[in-house]
Scaffold this motif. Sequence first.
Motif, PDB file in Angstrom:
ATOM      1  N   PHE A  10       0.841  -1.197   0.000  1.00 12.68           N
ATOM      2  CA  PHE A  10       0.000   0.000   0.000  1.00 12.68           C
ATOM      3  C   PHE A  10       0.880   1.252   0.000  1.00 12.68           C
ATOM      4  CE2 PHE A  10      -1.900   3.297   2.773  1.00 12.68           C
ATOM      5  CZ  PHE A  10      -3.009   3.650   2.016  1.00 12.68           C
ATOM      6  N   ASP A  16      -4.138  -0.883  -3.301  1.00 14.73           N
ATOM      7  CA  ASP A  16      -4.943   0.147  -2.638  1.00 14.73           C
ATOM      8  C   ASP A  16      -5.896  -0.507  -1.640  1.00 14.73           C
ATOM      9  OD1 ASP A  16      -5.706   2.726  -2.086  1.00 14.73           O
ATOM     10  OD2 ASP A  16      -7.239   2.794  -3.646  1.00 14.73           O
ATOM     11  N   LYS A 146      -2.521   9.564   1.771  1.00 18.16           N
ATOM     12  CA  LYS A 146      -3.155   8.269   2.032  1.00 18.16           C
ATOM     13  C   LYS A 146      -2.381   7.455   3.064  1.00 18.16           C
ATOM     14  CE  LYS A 146      -3.679   6.257  -1.949  1.00 18.16           C
ATOM     15  NZ  LYS A 146      -4.162   5.258  -2.950  1.00 18.16           N
TER      16      LYS A 146
END
Length: 211
Positions: A10, A16, A146
């Motif tokens: 990731f 993802d 993220k």
Amino acid sequence: MSLLDDWVEFCEGKRDFDKSHFLPLFHGSLNDDDLREIYQFFPQADLLSERMKRFQAAKKARKERSIVPVSSSQIMDLAAADMSAKSSILAELGEEELARFAGENKPSLTTDRNAFDYVACSDWPNGEKHVVVGDYVDEQMLLPNKQGFALFEALYGAANSYDIQYFLAAPLIKSDVDFVPYFELWSAGSDVALAEDSILVFTDETLFSQS
């Protein structure tokens, strides 16, 4: 593949996941190599790892009910220091009434778990304090990407506590606010909640060493 493998892929952009996928990342036993693998994507890796190791030791003592008791006066001082730190955040964000409660109320010890939980779970003022402090922390993230949000989610999952999350994530927060007092309070088997007329402090003596 393990959750740790998922985390690496990731962070490398190969796969993802929703950030909630990593909520249990810090569950179980993690050694130094595991922590290096998790934190390698963050420039503050050494500081993050050091805090996680302190947390792991404290969590182990709580789980094994081997906490060495500290004095009531030390517990009260830690609770006051934690609320003073939170008061500075509340004041900075214009929450004057909450800042006054947190900065001026005096700590009060209770042995009544139900009474403490009632205050701790109340929307006002303790719940609102959590909301405002959480908003502040989100705004002060050094890496609002993220990977950063996923790490914050995992750090929350370490103890299912936002206050512990703030301590663990402090190297990634653009702030001089001291999140250590709450961690030390938690490590001593205690917790704190904000009421309109006091700072309520509860100590779980079942976590203490009996030796």
